[in-house]
Design an enzyme around this catalytic site. Structure first.
Site, PDB file in Angstrom:
ATOM      1  CB  CYS A   1       4.278  -6.644   7.778  1.00 26.52           C
ATOM      2  SG  CYS A   1       5.613  -6.849   6.731  1.00 26.52           S
TER       3      CYS A   1
ATOM      4  CG  HIS B   1       7.122  -2.126   7.260  1.00 31.23           C
ATOM      5  ND1 HIS B   1       6.641  -2.620   8.315  1.00 31.23           N
ATOM      6  CD2 HIS B   1       6.860  -2.769   6.391  1.00 31.23           C
ATOM      7  CE1 HIS B   1       5.758  -3.614   8.323  1.00 31.23           C
ATOM      8  NE2 HIS B   1       5.708  -3.708   6.799  1.00 31.23           N
TER       9      HIS B   1
ATOM     10  CG  HIS C   1       0.459  -2.450   6.074  1.00 31.68           C
ATOM     11  ND1 HIS C   1       1.082  -2.812   7.143  1.00 31.68           N
ATOM     12  CD2 HIS C   1       1.110  -3.108   5.138  1.00 31.68           C
ATOM     13  CE1 HIS C   1       1.977  -3.672   7.118  1.00 31.68           C
ATOM     14  NE2 HIS C   1       2.031  -3.886   5.797  1.00 31.68           N
TER      15      HIS C   1
ATOM     16  CG  PHE D   1       5.569 -10.447   2.504  1.00 31.28           C
ATOM     17  CD1 PHE D   1       4.902  -9.450   1.787  1.00 31.28           C
ATOM     18  CD2 PHE D   1       7.169 -10.299   2.623  1.00 31.28           C
ATOM     19  CE1 PHE D   1       5.556  -8.417   1.276  1.00 31.28           C
ATOM     20  CE2 PHE D   1       7.648  -9.421   1.777  1.00 31.28           C
ATOM     21  CZ  PHE D   1       7.108  -8.313   1.032  1.00 31.28           C
TER      22      PHE D   1
ATOM     23  CD  GLU E   1      -3.357   0.083   4.059  1.00 32.71           C
ATOM     24  OE1 GLU E   1      -2.425   0.513   3.481  1.00 32.71           O
ATOM     25  OE2 GLU E   1      -3.820   0.328   5.019  1.00 32.71           O
TER      26      GLU E   1
ATOM     27  CE  LYS F   1       4.514  -0.292   8.088  1.00 33.31           C
ATOM     28  NZ  LYS F   1       3.117  -0.267   8.351  1.00 33.31           N
TER      29      LYS F   1
END
Lengths: 415, 84
Positions: free
Chosen positions: A169, A343, A306, A402, A317, A338
């Site tokens: 991502c 996403h 994010h 990830f 976050e 998002k």
């Protein structure tokens, strides 16, 4: 050319395709009107899957765009990237309409999380059915992960470096950071950068289903709820975001409108867990980005998070934002785009950076959708259900992937 | 090859070419005289045409012969040679 004094990096072209728009104008309109695009998937049979919603691009966009470019369909992600790249290159005044194109020294540095997913799935099915005989001679160029950057470079005759950056991502943000450094330090004058991903096929959407991080909310419009106490996971979206980065002087010299500036970039790795985020790792990337930009937390007008709407991300976050910004966090409202289009994995950093640049241009932050009951554990100041003024023109864009990869851009105004 | 058979082979070949192509073209306008290169095929993508010809017609053409062809008519002639 290289190793000269650092140069300012202008953004001179934008192109976007996602669930809320297939060009900059429609994307901007949906964003500031608070109009989301998440729905039940139409392009994929999800009857045997736990989750069947996502952010799909208007089905007419790719066929119409390919027709204009005189191309046959190749692969969903490649085609999304190609058609969106055309918009960005035209916006920057680097191409004018359909091929043939003149060769020009523009680099193509793009992010993708899963690459040519559709082609991979098709070939796997053919291999399962027919063995090696099911594999076409051109299978290698169809499935290679750099099919997107290679295809764009060849189609538009862009002769600078071309490669993809793969970091889940964070892919697009790492790609844009690389592009920023190439221009800033004189290794390229102009770079087409951003990202593309298209993965609504039985295999890739299936593996995400089984990971168990996607929202099971039965109401698609309310499913993606970043920083909301009732969030229950992310929603996937397909899409592409393309940006033209160019040295400020070159852009001014050729009279190109400057739509924004890339002011700084930082990156880090968590070095801890393959999927669980680390507040320390995220904070390190944010600090590096601010240091690169030469600004203080108090200079930031907003943070474009994010914000995946997973239980783990949003708490982690918001904690890392508070750690880095300290008292300034109160004056830098947090957006989570998002909630509009899902996403988009390896394209997310690019599409969301474009949203930030449009916000800076307008001096306005788009509302956060579905933030009805802010999670008290997320102690940042969140943009609410209405647009808010952007008080200072610098925005920090976070992306975390990830593999523990963190990338953060600092964006600023154009002319 | 009689006229009807040739027309049918051309129609099936158009479908094969369309399936293998990178560029979009007016496939109905493809005739025996059409240069293969004008449809955007090169030494790599022509291999996909070979593959799809085998799928469609059940005939394996020799790649060395196919790369020498310059027009669609020459591919049809190869198909004819290999069926008779």
């Amino acid at each position: 050319m290289a190793e000269q004094s650092p140069r300012r990096v202008a953004v001179t072209g934008l192109g976007v395709a996602c669930a809320i728009g297939t060009d900059i104008e429609s994307f901007r309109t949906s964003l500031f009107a608070g109009r989301g695009g998440i729905a039940r998937l139409r392009s994929l049979d999800t009857s045997e899957m736990k989750v069947g919603i996502g952010g799909e691009v208007d089905p007419d966009f790719v066929p119409a765009g390919l027709k204009r470019l005189r191309r046959r369909p190749a692969d969903r992600a490649v085609d999304l990237g190609l058609v969106t790249a055309a918009e960005a290159l035209e916006d920057a005044g680097l191409i004018d309409g359909a091929p043939p194109y003149e060769a020009q020294p523009v680099a193509v540095i793009l992010g993708t999380a899963v690459g040519a997913a559709e082609s991979n799935t098709t070939l796997q099915q053919r291999f399962a059915e027919r063995g090696v005989r099911g594999l076409r001679p051109t299978s290698v160029p169809r499935v290679m992960d750099n099919a997107i950057s290679g295809g764009i470079s060849i189609h538009f005759r862009l002769t600078g470096a071309n490669f993809v950056v793969i970091s889940a991502c964070t892919s697009a943000t790492n790609a844009m950071g690389t592009a920023y450094r190439m221009v800033r330090h004189g290794y390229a004058d102009t770079v087409l950068t951003g990202g593309a991903d298209g993965f609504f096929d039985p295999f890739y959407y299936g593996v995400w289903n089984n990971l168990g991080v996607m929202s099971k909310n039965p109401d698609p419009a309310r499913a993606c709820r970043p920083f909301d106490a009732d969030r229950d996971g992310c929603v996937l979206g397909e899409g592409a975001g393309m940006l033209v980065f160019e040295s400020w002087d070159r852009a001014r010299g050729r009279g190109a409108p400057v739509r924004g500036e890339i002011v700084g970039y930082g990156e880090s790795s968590d070095a801890s867990h393959i999927t669980s985020p680390s507040a320390e790792g995220q904070a390190a990337a944010m600090r590096a980005a601010l240091a690169s930009a030469g600004i203080q937390p108090a200079d930031l007008g907003a943070v474009n998070a994010h914000g995946t709407a997973t239980l783990a991300n949003d708490v982690c976050e918001s904690g890392s934002i508070c750690t880095v910004l300290g008292g300034a966090a109160e004056r830098a409202p947090v957006s989570a785009n998002k909630s509009y289009f899902g996403h988009t994995l390896g394209a997310s950093g690019a599409i969301e950076a474009i949203a930030s640049l449009l916000g800076i241009e307008r001096g306005l932050l788009p509302p956060n959708l579905n933030l009805e009951n802010p999670d008290p554990e997320c102690r940042v100041r969140l943009v609410g259900g209405d647009p808010e003024p952007l008080e200072r023109p610098f925005v920090m864009k976070n992306s975390f992937g990830f593999g523990g990869s963190n990338g953060v851009l600092v964006l600023g105004p154009g002319e | 090859m009689d006229v009807d058979v040739a027309a049918e082979v051309l129609a099936r070949l158009r479908g094969v070419l369309r399936e293998s192509a990178v560029e979009e073209h007016d496939w109905d306008a493809v005739v025996a005289e059409t240069p293969i290169e004008s449809l955007g095929f090169d030494s790599l993508t022509i291999l996909d045409v070979l593959y799809d010809v085998e799928e469609e017609f059940g005939i394996a053409l020799d790649p060395k012969q196919v790369v020498k062809t310059r027009t669609i008519g020459e591919i049809i002639a190869l198909l004819e040679e290999n069926t008779s």
